[in-house]
Scaffold this motif. Sequence first.
Motif, PDB file in Angstrom:
ATOM      1  N   ALA A  67       0.837  -1.202   0.000  1.00 50.40           N
ATOM      2  CA  ALA A  67       0.000   0.000   0.000  1.00 50.40           C
ATOM      3  C   ALA A  67       0.872   1.254   0.000  1.00 50.40           C
ATOM      4  O   ALA A  67       0.600   2.216  -0.721  1.00 50.40           O
ATOM      5  N   ILE A  68       1.942   1.224   0.783  1.00 51.26           N
ATOM      6  CA  ILE A  68       2.840   2.381   0.839  1.00 51.26           C
ATOM      7  C   ILE A  68       3.493   2.601  -0.523  1.00 51.26           C
ATOM      8  O   ILE A  68       3.577   3.717  -1.023  1.00 51.26           O
ATOM      9  N   ARG A  69       3.930   1.500  -1.152  1.00 49.56           N
ATOM     10  CA  ARG A  69       4.582   1.610  -2.464  1.00 49.56           C
ATOM     11  C   ARG A  69       3.657   2.261  -3.477  1.00 49.56           C
ATOM     12  O   ARG A  69       4.092   3.062  -4.294  1.00 49.56           O
ATOM     13  N   SER A  70       2.369   1.924  -3.384  1.00 52.04           N
ATOM     14  CA  SER A  70       1.493   2.484  -4.406  1.00 52.04           C
ATOM     15  C   SER A  70       0.868   3.819  -3.997  1.00 52.04           C
ATOM     16  O   SER A  70       0.397   4.556  -4.856  1.00 52.04           O
ATOM     17  N   SER A  71       0.879   4.155  -2.699  1.00 56.42           N
ATOM     18  CA  SER A  71       0.169   5.377  -2.273  1.00 56.42           C
ATOM     19  C   SER A  71       1.074   6.519  -1.823  1.00 56.42           C
ATOM     20  O   SER A  71       0.638   7.667  -1.788  1.00 56.42           O
ATOM     21  N   PHE A  72       2.302   6.207  -1.385  1.00 55.81           N
ATOM     22  CA  PHE A  72       3.160   7.277  -0.849  1.00 55.81           C
ATOM     23  C   PHE A  72       4.123   7.757  -1.940  1.00 55.81           C
ATOM     24  O   PHE A  72       4.621   6.966  -2.733  1.00 55.81           O
ATOM     25  N   SER A  73       4.422   9.028  -1.893  1.00 55.16           N
ATOM     26  CA  SER A  73       5.412   9.596  -2.804  1.00 55.16           C
ATOM     27  C   SER A  73       6.778   8.944  -2.548  1.00 55.16           C
ATOM     28  O   SER A  73       7.053   8.469  -1.446  1.00 55.16           O
ATOM     29  N   GLU A  74       7.631   8.975  -3.549  1.00 52.07           N
ATOM     30  CA  GLU A  74       8.944   8.325  -3.403  1.00 52.07           C
ATOM     31  C   GLU A  74       9.876   9.083  -2.466  1.00 52.07           C
ATOM     32  O   GLU A  74      10.903   8.548  -2.056  1.00 52.07           O
ATOM     33  N   VAL A  75       9.539  10.323  -2.148  1.00 51.23           N
ATOM     34  CA  VAL A  75      10.412  11.060  -1.219  1.00 51.23           C
ATOM     35  C   VAL A  75      10.196  10.620   0.231  1.00 51.23           C
ATOM     36  O   VAL A  75      10.964  10.978   1.120  1.00 51.23           O
ATOM     37  N   VAL A  76       9.152   9.842   0.443  1.00 47.19           N
ATOM     38  CA  VAL A  76       8.883   9.342   1.797  1.00 47.19           C
ATOM     39  C   VAL A  76       9.794   8.144   2.079  1.00 47.19           C
ATOM     40  O   VAL A  76       9.886   7.235   1.248  1.00 47.19           O
ATOM     41  N   GLU A  77      10.463   8.152   3.230  1.00 49.02           N
ATOM     42  CA  GLU A  77      11.382   7.057   3.560  1.00 49.02           C
ATOM     43  C   GLU A  77      10.770   6.073   4.555  1.00 49.02           C
ATOM     44  O   GLU A  77      10.078   6.489   5.484  1.00 49.02           O
ATOM     45  N   TRP A  78      11.052   4.812   4.354  1.00 46.26           N
ATOM     46  CA  TRP A  78      10.563   3.768   5.265  1.00 46.26           C
ATOM     47  C   TRP A  78      11.431   2.540   5.063  1.00 46.26           C
ATOM     48  O   TRP A  78      12.187   2.449   4.100  1.00 46.26           O
ATOM     49  N   PRO A 120       9.647  14.363   4.343  1.00 47.69           N
ATOM     50  CA  PRO A 120      10.634  15.448   4.267  1.00 47.69           C
ATOM     51  C   PRO A 120      10.522  16.316   5.526  1.00 47.69           C
ATOM     52  O   PRO A 120       9.419  16.519   6.032  1.00 47.69           O
ATOM     53  N   ARG A 121      11.661  16.825   5.992  1.00 45.43           N
ATOM     54  CA  ARG A 121      11.706  17.517   7.282  1.00 45.43           C
ATOM     55  C   ARG A 121      10.753  18.708   7.385  1.00 45.43           C
ATOM     56  O   ARG A 121      10.317  19.073   8.474  1.00 45.43           O
ATOM     57  N   LYS A 122      10.440  19.298   6.254  1.00 46.20           N
ATOM     58  CA  LYS A 122       9.577  20.492   6.302  1.00 46.20           C
ATOM     59  C   LYS A 122       8.139  20.124   6.680  1.00 46.20           C
ATOM     60  O   LYS A 122       7.356  20.979   7.106  1.00 46.20           O
ATOM     61  N   ILE A 123       7.764  18.853   6.544  1.00 44.90           N
ATOM     62  CA  ILE A 123       6.388  18.457   6.880  1.00 44.90           C
ATOM     63  C   ILE A 123       6.315  18.013   8.336  1.00 44.90           C
ATOM     64  O   ILE A 123       6.793  16.945   8.706  1.00 44.90           O
ATOM     65  N   LYS A 124       5.710  18.849   9.164  1.00 44.42           N
ATOM     66  CA  LYS A 124       5.573  18.520  10.589  1.00 44.42           C
ATOM     67  C   LYS A 124       4.409  17.552  10.774  1.00 44.42           C
ATOM     68  O   LYS A 124       3.347  17.749  10.181  1.00 44.42           O
ATOM     69  N   THR A 125       4.630  16.522  11.633  1.00 44.73           N
ATOM     70  CA  THR A 125       3.590  15.499  11.818  1.00 44.73           C
ATOM     71  C   THR A 125       3.073  15.428  13.249  1.00 44.73           C
ATOM     72  O   THR A 125       2.284  14.542  13.583  1.00 44.73           O
ATOM     73  N   GLU A 183      -1.014  16.212  -0.614  1.00 45.01           N
ATOM     74  CA  GLU A 183      -1.400  17.621  -0.433  1.00 45.01           C
ATOM     75  C   GLU A 183      -0.221  18.448   0.058  1.00 45.01           C
ATOM     76  O   GLU A 183      -0.011  19.582  -0.363  1.00 45.01           O
ATOM     77  N   TYR A 184       0.554  17.851   1.004  1.00 42.01           N
ATOM     78  CA  TYR A 184       1.630  18.615   1.633  1.00 42.01           C
ATOM     79  C   TYR A 184       2.890  18.702   0.770  1.00 42.01           C
ATOM     80  O   TYR A 184       3.753  19.539   1.011  1.00 42.01           O
ATOM     81  N   LEU A 185       2.986  17.791  -0.199  1.00 35.99           N
ATOM     82  CA  LEU A 185       4.182  17.824  -1.053  1.00 35.99           C
ATOM     83  C   LEU A 185       4.014  18.793  -2.217  1.00 35.99           C
ATOM     84  O   LEU A 185       4.971  19.121  -2.907  1.00 35.99           O
ATOM     85  N   CYS A 186       2.794  19.221  -2.451  1.00 39.20           N
ATOM     86  CA  CYS A 186       2.535  20.139  -3.571  1.00 39.20           C
ATOM     87  C   CYS A 186       3.332  21.443  -3.414  1.00 39.20           C
ATOM     88  O   CYS A 186       3.475  21.948  -2.324  1.00 39.20           O
TER      89      CYS A 186
END
Lengths: 406, 406
Positions: free
Chosen positions: B311-322, B336-341, B403-406
């Motif tokens: 699910a992550i492979r198909s739904s998350f952007s490639e800049v997301v690390e796991w 990415p560090r700029k996105i606060k969670t 939305e946040y990566l836009c």
Amino acid sequence: MSTSLARPGLISLAAGFTDNPTLPVDEVRGLLDELLSDRLAGEQALQYGSTQGLPALIELTAARIEHLEQKSGNSNAEKKRFAGRLVITHGSQQLLYLVTEVLCDAGDIVLVEDPTYFVYLGIVQSHGLHCRGLRLEPDGIDLASLDRTLTNLRKTGVLPRLKLLYVVTYHQNPTGTTTAFTKKRAALDMLRYYEKWAGHPIYFFEDAAYRELGFEEETEPSVLQLIEAAERIIYAGTYSKPFATGVRVGYGLLPESVREAVIRVKGNHDFGTANFLQHLLARAISSGVYDVHLKSLRRRYAEKANCMISAIRSSFSEVVEWRKPNGGMYMWVSLPRKIKTGLRSSFFARALEHDVLYVPGQICYATDPGRPRPNHEMRLSYGNATPNEIKEGIARLGRVIGEYLC
Amino acid sequence: MSTSLARPGLISLAAGFTDNPTLPVDEVRGLLDELLSDRLAGEQALQYGSTQGLPALIELTAARIEHLEQKSGNSNAEKKRFAGRLVITHGSQQLLYLVTEVLCDAGDIVLVEDPTYFVYLGIVQSHGLHCRGLRLEPDGIDLASLDRTLTNLRKTGVLPRLKLLYVVTYHQNPTGTTTAFTKKRAALDMLRYYEKWAGHPIYFFEDAAYRELGFEEETEPSVLQLIEAAERIIYAGTYSKPFATGVRVGYGLLPESVREAVIRVKGNHDFGTANFLQHLLARAISSGVYDVHLKSLRRRYAEKANCMISAIRSSFSEVVEWRKPNGGMYMWVSLPRKIKTGLRSSFFARALEHDVLYVPGQICYATDPGRPRPNHEMRLSYGNATPNEIKEGIARLGRVIGEYLC
């Protein structure tokens, strides 16, 4: 306890165990078979619950307290009010620990009965607290003793260190004393009066662990009747002793601020009492199995208490003092003051030689700078021993007493 | 957790619950029916036990640890040695609490992984302790980071406040990291080297809670292999997560002096874990039911981990690390560090609007004066959610990330 397990010939009148033959083995089997035959209910019971406890058990507990209160004439009893203040714990012991941890800092003072539940003294000691012991009368603490103690704390400037009064109010462990409601009310009033010098709340901590184990109907309401003082009242109860001691489920009823803190600390301790045990208890109560069991348990303890009384009458010298218990599982026996009964006494060693074990009265007294700890009493339990063991154990003790009275 | 229970449409990838359909309802029913059909065994299970735990369960636990150690090449494993150091607790959470209470005073320092098990941070905070976070690498803590931290504590004169290093060594909560044995040995050596400036023992506290939940055979021995350092090693394990979370039974293996203190404090907390649950676990283990269940549970988690990865492979952007987990029930995801969670971030609120809940990475970091707490990560659990919920939950999160990566 470890001593009693290690010597097979020994009769232990010491342990606070309940009666093995009365343990609800078949009842628990039936309840759990029903619970686990229902896949969904079984999954819920085997999954984590919440830190404060199973909502169904909280509701049942609130209803139970309401019922107990109404039976004893408390017209202020209301399930809804109780439910919002409850937390379920891993035995009531955990509640005692959590409340003390939350309310007290090292060096603080708590008031206890003389004598009191000795395991609570362990909690007190582990937190570095100081105690003052209050004289105990047949209907609860001596109010004059409470007043003197509070005055003394005020005069010596240490009232700000006083945090709570801890009392075991029904068939007290170790003396069997039940506290009269009028005394609870007067004590609570007194604590509130002295708060102006303390500068913070002083809590009335009622441990009602043996409330359901009276031989007859209880008539004393708990301190919960004093609805106007709800912010100062902590009430502890348990399902372990009345049902099965291997199933550790207790509860506390607390003012909101204390409850929040207790739940927060419990989150760190274990984030919730084993859900499976709570589901078992909820079923036991809602099915009526709990009440049926309780009735037979009370009858059984009443019989064994009578057995111990008969044995004492025929085996102990008349100079030995004791009182007929109305519930619970303990008798408190006073020897002439010259006979020391403490752990290191020759009397205790001699009793062990005669293969009988008791709880020395001394360990039930707090360390209090105002008096030495009395050292001539014994707590005898008819909880775990069989009628024959009670008879034989008392006969053995009687022989030891005889030796020392010569 | 309360948030996830209150909103029926919400998919929670936050809770550390285990999988409902895999809970051993029928197995527990069978085991308890057998236990309670035997009157004598039933009475023993429903009676109080001892504070340190049921001897049969202690023996079985020692044998189990011996077996795990031998499988991973530890030739020093010996049941007898383990049994003498064990204590059974109300979930391993209670062991973490007791050990910390016994070893640490307010103002003391403990070392933890960056990030670590956030509930342990609650224990640390409740005792007024300070933390230093150690950088975590794919095979456990960064030894250079440990050395730097110890040097710094020595230079600033606060090494005497350091009491222990706490590490979650198998399929760590929250990152899934398994610590290499060589790192455990090196870390323990380092702690011992710095003891001369501390002036007292510094303990290596291995939390092996997820050791039995690997998808494949474990190959890393625990720190218990280092028999020459036994006096510095504390090892925690649990039966709750691998069997049934509603049955809270954990254990600890401790140096003798620490064990004695832990048992004394546990006596005040609850004087022993519910005996009934310990009898249930002992039967589950000795009958083989536990191992059969564990095998199916590990397969189930492996499947759900794969489901989350797809699910992550198909739904998350490639800049997301796991990273692909090898066991346990958690995935650690870095944006990415700029996105606060964090809990107060707009990202977290937006995820909730999309009806999906995660554990913010930030709460898994200790407060450490040496660095701010990272705030761009998430802990995702595949423990409790169904495969469909995992797929849908990850898709929802993927949309929020988009939305946040836009």
